[in-house]
Design an enzyme around this catalytic site. Sequence first.
Site, PDB file in Angstrom:
ATOM      1  N   TYR A 155       0.833  -1.207   0.000  1.00 25.77           N
ATOM      2  CA  TYR A 155       0.000   0.000   0.000  1.00 25.77           C
ATOM      3  C   TYR A 155       0.868   1.257   0.000  1.00 25.77           C
ATOM      4  O   TYR A 155       0.661   2.184  -0.783  1.00 25.77           O
ATOM      5  CB  TYR A 155      -0.935   0.002   1.213  1.00 25.77           C
ATOM      6  N   VAL A 199      -9.836   2.117  12.933  1.00 24.57           N
ATOM      7  CA  VAL A 199      -9.951   1.794  14.357  1.00 24.57           C
ATOM      8  C   VAL A 199     -11.041   2.604  15.078  1.00 24.57           C
ATOM      9  O   VAL A 199     -11.790   2.044  15.888  1.00 24.57           O
ATOM     10  CB  VAL A 199      -8.573   1.942  15.040  1.00 24.57           C
TER      11      VAL A 199
END
Length: 324
Positions: A155, A199
Amino acid sequence: MGYKNLKFPENSLFLVTGGAGFIGSNLCEAILNLGYKVRCLDDLSTGKLANVEMFIDNPNYEFIEGDIKDLNTCMSACKGVDYILNQAAWGSVPRSIEMPLFYCANNIQGTLNMMEAARINGVKKFVYASSSSVYGDEPNLPKTEGKEGNLLSPYALTKRCDEEWAKQYTKHYGLDTYGMRYFNVFGRRQDPHGAYAAVIPKFIKQLINNERPTINGDGKQSRDFTYIENVIEANLKACLASSEVAGEAFNIAYGGREYLIDIYYALTNALNKDIEPIYGPDRKGDIKHSNADISKAKKLLGYDPEYNFAKGLAEAIEWYKNNL
């Protein structure tokens, strides 16, 4: 401060790729609220129609279901466009380790297709999503543009490649490109579901449902969590930036540093929950600590983020309470 008084030429048309995603849909909403036209391009692989259904009846809004991996789609989407906010990409460090070829095709070739289509169609500004992951294992804090380390995931590699291609398009083809190195963006419409959910929305959803969240690692990792309103401001100010600073990438953050365990307990307090977390293994490819020096964006883009972490978190919690 902020972006709500920014002015663009009348009838300006913005193309937002990945416009049905978290950041993209918020950009679409902000531009429409300013009174300008938005064309949204999304293949709905990670974006959701639910994020943009409220705009469908707006005469200034157009939705195209299409894939940036297809150059012809990019070419037709860019017709008549003044500004491109290229958000289309697949996120998640762990998922990129599992799917390197897909990430290369989507995040590198797809972005390159958009730059080429922007160049051919004479687009004024090409603003694109990069990432703080480009800093890799560079240990020094705060993270400063020009001091990058070894990359830790596919990524991160895709985002570094995008930045290098953007420099080439500015240098050789005169396309004004501006890279937005996002640091842990959060806020309304960020998806709390799935194995790769970010998160903050994931913890909020689990706590509301009285589930025990899992923290990867010891919870002592730190991040520069950045509220979505700051990101909108950065993108729109980049569209008004000088051509002299084109080809550059900029840290887009608040410039703060929050520890994951502190965030967890801030959420339990805000939601009035007495739930202890589970501690799991560290995630592969993750950076331990990250916070941003935002002086370059302040100086060259006029970026002046309004939302500190506490203010952004309060708004985000309210949104999830009403929308989960």
